[in-house]
Scaffold this motif. Sequence first.
Motif, PDB file in Angstrom:
ATOM      1  N   SER A  55       7.841  47.346  -2.408  1.00  0.00           N
ATOM      2  CA  SER A  55       7.878  45.975  -2.903  1.00  0.00           C
ATOM      3  C   SER A  55       6.486  45.549  -3.343  1.00  0.00           C
ATOM      4  O   SER A  55       5.501  46.203  -3.047  1.00  0.00           O
ATOM      5  N   ASP A  56       6.445  44.440  -4.027  1.00  0.00           N
ATOM      6  CA  ASP A  56       5.171  43.914  -4.491  1.00  0.00           C
ATOM      7  C   ASP A  56       4.392  43.267  -3.352  1.00  0.00           C
ATOM      8  O   ASP A  56       4.954  42.897  -2.320  1.00  0.00           O
ATOM      9  N   ILE A  57       3.110  43.114  -3.602  1.00  0.00           N
ATOM     10  CA  ILE A  57       2.211  42.419  -2.693  1.00  0.00           C
ATOM     11  C   ILE A  57       1.720  41.185  -3.430  1.00  0.00           C
ATOM     12  O   ILE A  57       1.449  41.235  -4.625  1.00  0.00           O
ATOM     13  N   ARG A  58       1.617  40.081  -2.710  1.00  0.00           N
ATOM     14  CA  ARG A  58       1.148  38.831  -3.312  1.00  0.00           C
ATOM     15  C   ARG A  58      -0.091  38.361  -2.569  1.00  0.00           C
ATOM     16  O   ARG A  58      -0.171  38.483  -1.351  1.00  0.00           O
ATOM     17  N   ILE A  59      -1.055  37.844  -3.308  1.00  0.00           N
ATOM     18  CA  ILE A  59      -2.302  37.343  -2.728  1.00  0.00           C
ATOM     19  C   ILE A  59      -2.474  35.899  -3.159  1.00  0.00           C
ATOM     20  O   ILE A  59      -2.327  35.580  -4.342  1.00  0.00           O
ATOM     21  N   THR A  60      -2.776  35.037  -2.195  1.00  0.00           N
ATOM     22  CA  THR A  60      -3.120  33.666  -2.528  1.00  0.00           C
ATOM     23  C   THR A  60      -4.483  33.346  -1.935  1.00  0.00           C
ATOM     24  O   THR A  60      -4.870  33.895  -0.900  1.00  0.00           O
ATOM     25  N   VAL A  61      -5.198  32.466  -2.609  1.00  0.00           N
ATOM     26  CA  VAL A  61      -6.510  32.013  -2.152  1.00  0.00           C
ATOM     27  C   VAL A  61      -6.487  30.493  -2.157  1.00  0.00           C
ATOM     28  O   VAL A  61      -6.077  29.886  -3.151  1.00  0.00           O
ATOM     29  N   GLY A  62      -6.891  29.902  -1.055  1.00  0.00           N
ATOM     30  CA  GLY A  62      -6.885  28.451  -0.960  1.00  0.00           C
ATOM     31  C   GLY A  62      -8.166  27.931  -0.344  1.00  0.00           C
ATOM     32  O   GLY A  62      -8.966  28.678   0.223  1.00  0.00           O
ATOM     33  N   ARG A  63      -8.337  26.631  -0.458  1.00  0.00           N
ATOM     34  CA  ARG A  63      -9.518  25.976   0.092  1.00  0.00           C
ATOM     35  C   ARG A  63      -9.093  24.712   0.811  1.00  0.00           C
ATOM     36  O   ARG A  63      -8.323  23.909   0.283  1.00  0.00           O
ATOM     37  N   GLU A  64      -9.593  24.542   2.026  1.00  0.00           N
ATOM     38  CA  GLU A  64      -9.396  23.311   2.770  1.00  0.00           C
ATOM     39  C   GLU A  64     -10.686  22.991   3.504  1.00  0.00           C
ATOM     40  O   GLU A  64     -11.128  23.764   4.365  1.00  0.00           O
ATOM     41  N   LYS A  65     -11.306  21.898   3.114  1.00  0.00           N
ATOM     42  CA  LYS A  65     -12.613  21.486   3.633  1.00  0.00           C
ATOM     43  C   LYS A  65     -13.618  22.606   3.425  1.00  0.00           C
ATOM     44  O   LYS A  65     -13.852  23.006   2.294  1.00  0.00           O
ATOM     45  N   ASP A  66     -14.193  23.150   4.504  1.00  0.00           N
ATOM     46  CA  ASP A  66     -15.214  24.188   4.349  1.00  0.00           C
ATOM     47  C   ASP A  66     -14.649  25.605   4.437  1.00  0.00           C
ATOM     48  O   ASP A  66     -15.396  26.571   4.392  1.00  0.00           O
ATOM     49  N   LEU A  67     -13.318  25.735   4.538  1.00  0.00           N
ATOM     50  CA  LEU A  67     -12.702  27.047   4.728  1.00  0.00           C
ATOM     51  C   LEU A  67     -12.026  27.570   3.465  1.00  0.00           C
ATOM     52  O   LEU A  67     -11.287  26.851   2.792  1.00  0.00           O
ATOM     53  N   MET A  68     -12.274  28.818   3.179  1.00  0.00           N
ATOM     54  CA  MET A  68     -11.549  29.557   2.149  1.00  0.00           C
ATOM     55  C   MET A  68     -10.547  30.440   2.888  1.00  0.00           C
ATOM     56  O   MET A  68     -10.922  31.171   3.813  1.00  0.00           O
ATOM     57  N   THR A  69      -9.268  30.339   2.500  1.00  0.00           N
ATOM     58  CA  THR A  69      -8.214  31.123   3.154  1.00  0.00           C
ATOM     59  C   THR A  69      -7.615  32.087   2.150  1.00  0.00           C
ATOM     60  O   THR A  69      -7.269  31.697   1.029  1.00  0.00           O
ATOM     61  N   VAL A  70      -7.496  33.338   2.542  1.00  0.00           N
ATOM     62  CA  VAL A  70      -6.878  34.367   1.710  1.00  0.00           C
ATOM     63  C   VAL A  70      -5.676  34.905   2.470  1.00  0.00           C
ATOM     64  O   VAL A  70      -5.785  35.306   3.635  1.00  0.00           O
ATOM     65  N   ASP A  71      -4.499  34.886   1.822  1.00  0.00           N
ATOM     66  CA  ASP A  71      -3.249  35.415   2.376  1.00  0.00           C
ATOM     67  C   ASP A  71      -2.827  36.630   1.576  1.00  0.00           C
ATOM     68  O   ASP A  71      -2.848  36.593   0.342  1.00  0.00           O
ATOM     69  N   VAL A  72      -2.411  37.677   2.282  1.00  0.00           N
ATOM     70  CA  VAL A  72      -1.840  38.862   1.638  1.00  0.00           C
ATOM     71  C   VAL A  72      -0.412  38.994   2.154  1.00  0.00           C
ATOM     72  O   VAL A  72      -0.186  39.164   3.351  1.00  0.00           O
ATOM     73  N   TYR A  73       0.548  38.851   1.234  1.00  0.00           N
ATOM     74  CA  TYR A  73       1.976  38.869   1.567  1.00  0.00           C
ATOM     75  C   TYR A  73       2.576  40.240   1.256  1.00  0.00           C
ATOM     76  O   TYR A  73       2.277  40.826   0.222  1.00  0.00           O
ATOM     77  N   ASP A  74       3.447  40.717   2.168  1.00  0.00           N
ATOM     78  CA  ASP A  74       4.236  41.923   1.904  1.00  0.00           C
ATOM     79  C   ASP A  74       5.627  41.734   2.486  1.00  0.00           C
ATOM     80  O   ASP A  74       5.895  40.728   3.141  1.00  0.00           O
ATOM     81  N   SER A  75       6.512  42.683   2.256  1.00  0.00           N
ATOM     82  CA  SER A  75       7.922  42.509   2.628  1.00  0.00           C
ATOM     83  C   SER A  75       8.274  42.992   4.023  1.00  0.00           C
ATOM     84  O   SER A  75       9.416  42.853   4.446  1.00  0.00           O
ATOM     85  N   CYS A  76       7.347  43.531   4.755  1.00  0.00           N
ATOM     86  CA  CYS A  76       7.626  44.074   6.088  1.00  0.00           C
ATOM     87  C   CYS A  76       7.453  42.989   7.146  1.00  0.00           C
ATOM     88  O   CYS A  76       6.503  42.208   7.092  1.00  0.00           O
TER      89      CYS A  76
END
Length: 124
Positions: A55-76
């Motif tokens: 399956s595909d992998i999805r990456i999101t990058v977000g910002r909240e206040k002083d934090l940068m958050t990176v999520d890596v999504y997979d199907s497992c």
Amino acid sequence: MPRETRNVASARRFVRDIAADWNTSEGIPEIAELLVSELVTNAMAYGSADVSAPSDIRITVGREKDLMTVDVYDSCIEIPRMRRADLLDTSGRGLSIVQDLSRNWGWTLNAYGKSVWFQLVAWP
């Protein structure tokens, strides 16, 4: 992105470029690049319960206040776990690196599998 080894470099560039475009603190683009590389590599190696139907992998990058958050999504839905690598092992250190270099990290189950995420203090 398709679950193919050659796409790890694209994931690294994607996150590094966003961090640089967002004017994060010195060193954050390189740390984000390293950590996303570890998570995407894990998602490619362990992220699909059925390796015959990757399956595909999805990456999101977000910002909240002083934090940068990176999520890596997979199907497992298998929960990631840290391994204790021996001195001569060539793998098994990825999540330890993520834990050591991030402000916080974890995983979240969702309807399609899971995400493994990390946060960096990017704008102190």
